[in-house]
Design a protein around this motif. Sequence first.
Motif, PDB file in Angstrom:
ATOM      1  N   TRP A 513       1.037  -1.254   0.094  1.00 30.83           N
ATOM      2  CA  TRP A 513      -0.044   0.062   0.089  1.00 30.83           C
ATOM      3  C   TRP A 513       0.966   1.319   0.004  1.00 30.83           C
ATOM      4  O   TRP A 513       1.996   1.343   0.898  1.00 30.83           O
ATOM      5  CB  TRP A 513      -0.929  -0.108   1.200  1.00 30.83           C
ATOM      6  N   ASN A 514       0.558   2.164  -0.777  1.00 33.94           N
ATOM      7  CA  ASN A 514       1.367   3.342  -0.943  1.00 33.94           C
ATOM      8  C   ASN A 514       0.292   4.503  -0.857  1.00 33.94           C
ATOM      9  O   ASN A 514      -0.616   4.513  -1.492  1.00 33.94           O
ATOM     10  CB  ASN A 514       1.939   3.625  -2.352  1.00 33.94           C
ATOM     11  N   PRO A 515       0.657   5.634  -0.266  1.00 36.41           N
ATOM     12  CA  PRO A 515       2.002   5.922   0.597  1.00 36.41           C
ATOM     13  C   PRO A 515       1.632   5.423   2.102  1.00 36.41           C
ATOM     14  O   PRO A 515       0.588   4.855   2.456  1.00 36.41           O
ATOM     15  CB  PRO A 515       2.052   7.142   0.721  1.00 36.41           C
ATOM     16  N   ASP A 516       2.746   5.368   2.702  1.00 37.86           N
ATOM     17  CA  ASP A 516       2.795   5.210   4.183  1.00 37.86           C
ATOM     18  C   ASP A 516       3.355   6.223   4.963  1.00 37.86           C
ATOM     19  O   ASP A 516       4.175   6.893   4.453  1.00 37.86           O
ATOM     20  CB  ASP A 516       3.341   3.976   4.402  1.00 37.86           C
ATOM     21  N   ALA A 517       3.425   6.225   6.350  1.00 33.36           N
ATOM     22  CA  ALA A 517       3.797   7.441   7.107  1.00 33.36           C
ATOM     23  C   ALA A 517       5.701   6.984   7.329  1.00 33.36           C
ATOM     24  O   ALA A 517       6.365   8.113   7.236  1.00 33.36           O
ATOM     25  CB  ALA A 517       3.267   7.752   8.299  1.00 33.36           C
ATOM     26  N   ILE A 518       5.907   5.876   7.531  1.00 34.02           N
ATOM     27  CA  ILE A 518       7.092   5.747   7.919  1.00 34.02           C
ATOM     28  C   ILE A 518       7.623   4.445   7.101  1.00 34.02           C
ATOM     29  O   ILE A 518       6.926   3.526   6.860  1.00 34.02           O
ATOM     30  CB  ILE A 518       7.253   5.048   9.382  1.00 34.02           C
ATOM     31  N   VAL A 519       8.916   4.717   6.171  1.00 31.58           N
ATOM     32  CA  VAL A 519       9.407   3.581   5.542  1.00 31.58           C
ATOM     33  C   VAL A 519      10.498   3.212   6.005  1.00 31.58           C
ATOM     34  O   VAL A 519      11.328   3.741   6.376  1.00 31.58           O
ATOM     35  CB  VAL A 519       9.796   4.545   4.057  1.00 31.58           C
ATOM     36  N   PHE A 520      10.693   1.798   6.082  1.00 33.97           N
ATOM     37  CA  PHE A 520      11.981   1.069   6.535  1.00 33.97           C
ATOM     38  C   PHE A 520      12.498   0.213   5.676  1.00 33.97           C
ATOM     39  O   PHE A 520      11.610  -0.522   5.045  1.00 33.97           O
ATOM     40  CB  PHE A 520      11.736   0.794   8.095  1.00 33.97           C
ATOM     41  N   ASP A 521      13.631  -0.299   5.908  1.00 36.35           N
ATOM     42  CA  ASP A 521      14.022  -1.792   5.603  1.00 36.35           C
ATOM     43  C   ASP A 521      14.563  -2.421   6.835  1.00 36.35           C
ATOM     44  O   ASP A 521      14.578  -1.810   8.235  1.00 36.35           O
ATOM     45  CB  ASP A 521      15.168  -1.897   4.651  1.00 36.35           C
ATOM     46  N   SER A 522      15.683  -3.791   6.733  1.00 33.58           N
ATOM     47  CA  SER A 522      16.392  -3.707   7.980  1.00 33.58           C
ATOM     48  C   SER A 522      16.921  -3.212   8.944  1.00 33.58           C
ATOM     49  O   SER A 522      16.969  -3.171   9.951  1.00 33.58           O
ATOM     50  CB  SER A 522      17.074  -5.224   7.754  1.00 33.58           C
ATOM     51  N   SER A 523      17.514  -1.996   8.374  1.00 32.97           N
ATOM     52  CA  SER A 523      18.425  -1.235   9.188  1.00 32.97           C
ATOM     53  C   SER A 523      18.072   0.251   8.868  1.00 32.97           C
ATOM     54  O   SER A 523      18.837   1.291   9.814  1.00 32.97           O
ATOM     55  CB  SER A 523      19.596  -1.270   8.747  1.00 32.97           C
ATOM     56  N   GLN A 524      17.420   0.654   8.100  1.00 29.23           N
ATOM     57  CA  GLN A 524      17.110   2.184   7.709  1.00 29.23           C
ATOM     58  C   GLN A 524      15.696   2.558   7.873  1.00 29.23           C
ATOM     59  O   GLN A 524      14.883   1.659   7.617  1.00 29.23           O
ATOM     60  CB  GLN A 524      17.609   2.507   6.454  1.00 29.23           C
TER      61      GLN A 524
END
Length: 674
Positions: A513-524
């Motif tokens: 789903w786009n957009p979202d408030a907080i975007v992340f991966d394993s470390s960022q």
Amino acid sequence: MGSCKVPYSVLLLYFVIGTFFVSQCSAIGVDANITARLLVNASDAAGRPIPDTLFGLFFEEINHAGAGGLWAELVSNRGFEAGGPNVPSNIDPWSIIGSESSLIVSTDRSSLFERNKIALKMEVLCDSEGTNICPVGGVGVYNPGFWGMNIQNGKTYKVVLYVRSSGAINVSVSLTDSNGLQTLATANIIASASDVSNWTKVEVLLEAKASNPNSRLQLTTTTAGVIWFDQVSVMPLDTYKGHGFRSDLVEMLTDLKPQFLRFPGGCFVEGEWLRNAFRWKASIGPWEERPGHFGDVWMYWTDDGLGYYEFLQLAEDLDTLPIWVFNNGVSHNDQVDTSNVMPFVQEALDGIEFARGDPNSTWGSIRAAMGHPEPFDLRYVAIGNEDCGKKNYRGNYLKFHSAIMQAYPDIKMITNCDGSSQQLDHPADFYDFHIYTSANDLYSKAHRFDHTSRNGPKAFVSEYAVTGTDAGRGSLLAGLAEAAFLIGIEKNSDIVEMASYAPLFVNVNDRRWNPDAIVFDSSQLYGTPSYWVQRFFTESSGATILDTTLQTNTSLIASAINWQDSNDGKNYLRIKIVNFGGDKVNLTISVGGLDPNSIQLSGSTKTVLTSGNLKDENSFNQPKKVAPTKTLLENAGTEMNVILLPHSFTSFDLSKESSNIRTTGTDSSSRASF
Ligand code: AHR
């Protein structure tokens, strides 16, 4: 030979074209001298208290927000159940280290745990001696986690697994890089045959000697034999408050100062089919015993380490009120008939007892056994999600409502049916209101609740966002429209008591789903402009909304609040203004109801959210390309001439001495004049 001389007729043409472009530029207003005036009555007495609960969070298990996100478990499919209850099954994302001649890996139904019978069986054919010598690094299996495990130098990771074997074992438990070439941490499980002839729980602490955000867990051996593994977990020790939440992601939430936490969905609660809906009873108790489930709306498996108890714990850790959304016998494609819905009603009642029952009660005792004898502060429940209008919704709703009302008269109930444009035909304390739309439309919806009846249930705007091409993956344009909408919510907070953006999180590896408030991966991680917009409203819950009047012909919307900083007791007047247009605006702000001498230059600031292009977005490379910038407000006073940048959201924060001078009453006749 050609000539470089430009003929007069061409110069004339350049002049005409140039003049045209200059006037076009003025028309789009880069230097336009647009003026506007904002009148603020800063007298507390003339204001209105904003509900303490106004701004909060909606957490849904979507986009791997929880599994592979907020929940810090690093192993994906830790119990090997994701492939379903039949054997042999798919063990994805586990993979094999070794060849067919050295190892056979399969699944069987031999687990110790009744609700998740699948276990992994590893038949090791090679050995440390003889004709079939194992490779130096051994053979076995590895788990890459959720698109790589973030292993950090110096940090400690707790590995828990269940093991069984027909003989003695020597298994290396290692955290390695994504190819298994570099070992970041390792330990060996060495046990005699009698030690592991039955299922045995093993715990290992691994301290990482290097960092790698794309690591994996390996279980390897160089000894022939048969070994079973089940419920393999790797958790960092440094989770938020020690409760299993990824600290960096939680800190993004605490910075929003949320007042409530709605969970766990969304469509996640409904399921495409009821058999795949989130059911709280399957998500509590020891993590090893949880069956996990496939969420068929967002199409991924969750081991349900982040279960009902953990959601309640998260709400408590965030110092917010939990708002539990449960399934009321309705999914996207099937529904329980109202005459058969009582087991679902009982499930909801049991869930409330689990959250707040006495530790001696049936379900309260399970909560207590899980480590929380004190009740959780559950005051709100939502009966279903987006199901109003479905055949059995109303009938089912009434059954839930009357049973909960009888057992827990203080619990506030939230219906899925929108009561903002017509009266509800059933009792409710709140009605749920969701809106996903274009930027222009959401901007105009700042007035959505202006004419809503002030009688009856209150509104809970539990999901709002700009979506589609205006938003992309989180644009400035989306943020500005949302800012305007939230200003409208603040102004209508006599009828709208709660609001939350949706969705909250996205793991970039599974954008459902786009957009979202907080975007992340394993470390960022980074916040989208929509996240930063919410940061402008962190002081609004429980503040006082003031009278404001905008005199303008352009696309501005403004609100003002008085609020007190609980840390130092200082008082502030915050004026927020969205300039939705492409023109710079010269704005005069006149503040009445306040002693001009009470405004202090020191501590008065201006915060602006804007960017070079309306469609600008943040990214891992430029996490703060669109983020607020704060400067001192040098002309802070009761009369201020300020500039509003094109396409911007600005907050003027005036630091005040504690007392207002003209706070004489609460009726409109006593309001201070400008
Ligand atoms: O926020 C994403 C989805 O939007 C939610 O699951 C649902 O409630 C709404 O349709």
